[in-house]
Write an enzyme that holds these catalytic residues in place. Sequence first.
Site, PDB file in Angstrom:
ATOM      1  CG  ASN A   1     -10.485  12.449 -10.808  1.00  0.00           C
ATOM      2  OD1 ASN A   1     -10.640  13.662 -10.701  1.00  0.00           O
ATOM      3  ND2 ASN A   1     -10.940  11.594  -9.902  1.00  0.00           N
TER       4      ASN A   1
ATOM      5  CB  SER B   1      -3.135   4.447 -16.530  1.00  0.00           C
ATOM      6  OG  SER B   1      -3.317   5.822 -16.707  1.00  0.00           O
TER       7      SER B   1
ATOM      8  N   GLY C   1      -5.593   0.541 -13.176  1.00  0.00           N
ATOM      9  CA  GLY C   1      -6.778   0.090 -12.438  1.00  0.00           C
ATOM     10  C   GLY C   1      -8.028   0.516 -13.177  1.00  0.00           C
TER      11      GLY C   1
ATOM     12  CE1 TYR D   1      -9.726   7.342 -15.022  1.00  0.00           C
ATOM     13  CE2 TYR D   1      -7.545   8.294 -15.209  1.00  0.00           C
ATOM     14  CZ  TYR D   1      -8.881   8.420 -14.888  1.00  0.00           C
ATOM     15  OH  TYR D   1      -9.371   9.629 -14.446  1.00  0.00           O
TER      16      TYR D   1
ATOM     17  CG  ASP E   1      -7.553  10.138  -6.251  1.00  0.00           C
ATOM     18  OD1 ASP E   1      -6.927  10.821  -5.434  1.00  0.00           O
ATOM     19  OD2 ASP E   1      -8.342  10.620  -7.092  1.00  0.00           O
TER      20      ASP E   1
ATOM     21  CG  ASP F   1      -1.754   1.124   1.470  1.00  0.00           C
ATOM     22  OD1 ASP F   1      -1.677   2.094   0.680  1.00  0.00           O
ATOM     23  OD2 ASP F   1      -2.548   1.096   2.427  1.00  0.00           O
TER      24      ASP F   1
HETATM   25  N1  AR6 Z   1      -1.427   1.513  -2.950  1.00  0.00           N
HETATM   26  C1  AR6 Z   1      -0.793   1.283  -4.134  1.00  0.00           C
HETATM   27  N2  AR6 Z   1      -1.451   0.956  -5.280  1.00  0.00           N
HETATM   28  C2  AR6 Z   1      -2.787   0.870  -5.212  1.00  0.00           C
HETATM   29  C3  AR6 Z   1      -3.529   1.103  -4.025  1.00  0.00           C
HETATM   30  C4  AR6 Z   1      -2.780   1.447  -2.857  1.00  0.00           C
HETATM   31  N3  AR6 Z   1      -3.361   1.701  -1.688  1.00  0.00           N
HETATM   32  N4  AR6 Z   1      -4.850   0.939  -4.321  1.00  0.00           N
HETATM   33  C5  AR6 Z   1      -4.942   0.593  -5.615  1.00  0.00           C
HETATM   34  N5  AR6 Z   1      -3.699   0.538  -6.168  1.00  0.00           N
HETATM   35  P1  AR6 Z   1      -6.400   3.128  -9.845  1.00  0.00           P
HETATM   36  P2  AR6 Z   1      -6.114   4.557 -12.391  1.00  0.00           P
HETATM   37  C6  AR6 Z   1      -3.273   0.236  -7.536  1.00  0.00           C
HETATM   38  O1  AR6 Z   1      -7.711   2.564 -10.235  1.00  0.00           O
HETATM   39  O2  AR6 Z   1      -6.249   3.302 -13.154  1.00  0.00           O
HETATM   40  C7  AR6 Z   1      -9.525   6.902  -9.238  1.00  0.00           C
HETATM   41  O3  AR6 Z   1     -10.890   6.880  -8.982  1.00  0.00           O
HETATM   42  C8  AR6 Z   1      -4.201  -0.578  -8.429  1.00  0.00           C
HETATM   43  O4  AR6 Z   1      -4.035  -1.977  -8.200  1.00  0.00           O
HETATM   44  O5  AR6 Z   1      -6.230   3.618  -8.456  1.00  0.00           O
HETATM   45  O6  AR6 Z   1      -5.018   5.516 -12.766  1.00  0.00           O
HETATM   46  C9  AR6 Z   1      -9.032   8.267  -9.672  1.00  0.00           C
HETATM   47  O7  AR6 Z   1      -9.723   9.310  -8.998  1.00  0.00           O
HETATM   48  C10 AR6 Z   1      -3.698  -0.197  -9.822  1.00  0.00           C
HETATM   49  O8  AR6 Z   1      -2.623  -1.040 -10.212  1.00  0.00           O
HETATM   50  O9  AR6 Z   1      -5.971   4.364 -10.801  1.00  0.00           O
HETATM   51  C11 AR6 Z   1      -9.303   8.262 -11.139  1.00  0.00           C
HETATM   52  O10 AR6 Z   1     -10.645   8.604 -11.415  1.00  0.00           O
HETATM   53  C12 AR6 Z   1      -3.129   1.216  -9.638  1.00  0.00           C
HETATM   54  O11 AR6 Z   1      -3.131   1.468  -8.220  1.00  0.00           O
HETATM   55  C13 AR6 Z   1      -9.055   6.819 -11.549  1.00  0.00           C
HETATM   56  O12 AR6 Z   1      -9.247   6.056 -10.364  1.00  0.00           O
HETATM   57  C14 AR6 Z   1      -3.940   2.288 -10.332  1.00  0.00           C
HETATM   58  O13 AR6 Z   1      -5.322   2.014 -10.167  1.00  0.00           O
HETATM   59  C15 AR6 Z   1      -7.641   6.623 -12.008  1.00  0.00           C
HETATM   60  O14 AR6 Z   1      -7.504   5.319 -12.500  1.00  0.00           O
END
Ligand code: AR6
Length: 171
Positions: A23, A120, A122, A124, A33, A9
């Site tokens: 975002n 991006s 997750g 995205y 986020d 984390d």
């Molecule tokens: N620590 C590290 N990595 C994490 C954690 C954490 N606590 N939680 C999730 N991940 P995402 P995106 C990973 O969806 O795709 C939000 O709503 C996860 O497994 O967080 O860039 C924003 O406000 C994945 O590999 O971000 C935007 O609207 C990575 O973080 C949107 O999501 C990114 O997943 C951005 O989407």
Amino acid sequence: MKIRCVQGDITKVTADIIVNAANTSLLGGGGVDGAIHKAGGKTILEECIKIRNKQGGCKTGEAVITTGGLLPAKYVIHTVGSVWNGGSNNEEELLKNCYSNSLKLAKEHNAKSIAFPNISTGIYKFPKEKAALIAVNTIKENPIIDEVIFVCYDDENYGVYKKLLYMFVMI
Ligand code: AR6
């Protein structure tokens, strides 16, 4: 420059700067986020709102900085990853910009260490291997911060990064 990956984390990571996959609204969301705003407390959101009021949020590929609030990190860089839409909409260049702009901003704040999530990959929906290659290559092209840590949350990303960084060390 030292590059490594860990699984866990990012809100628990002690680095000068951690990066948030935000975002364009800068008002928080789900995924990493949501976790950063929850663990970091309300000052991070207050600072994001100030930036938003001044410059109208943050464009895809760009980056802004706030303090780290209650987090172990001194600062949080909020960057906006590209939404994967098939690959012919400049997604790769925009994701590359997230990494290079974050590194530049970190350098301006005298950071010695920076931790990135897998931007991006997750909500995205950016393909994980493609995103990891862009991340590692962009860091290699911009060796301006002493220590870069990729914080992988899911097993798939951790596997991809371990393989890629092993190859990087061997080359
Ligand atoms: N620590 C590290 N990595 C994490 C954690 C954490 N606590 N939680 C999730 N991940 P995402 P995106 C990973 O969806 O795709 C939000 O709503 C996860 O497994 O967080 O860039 C924003 O406000 C994945 O590999 O971000 C935007 O609207 C990575 O973080 C949107 O999501 C990114 O997943 C951005 O989407």
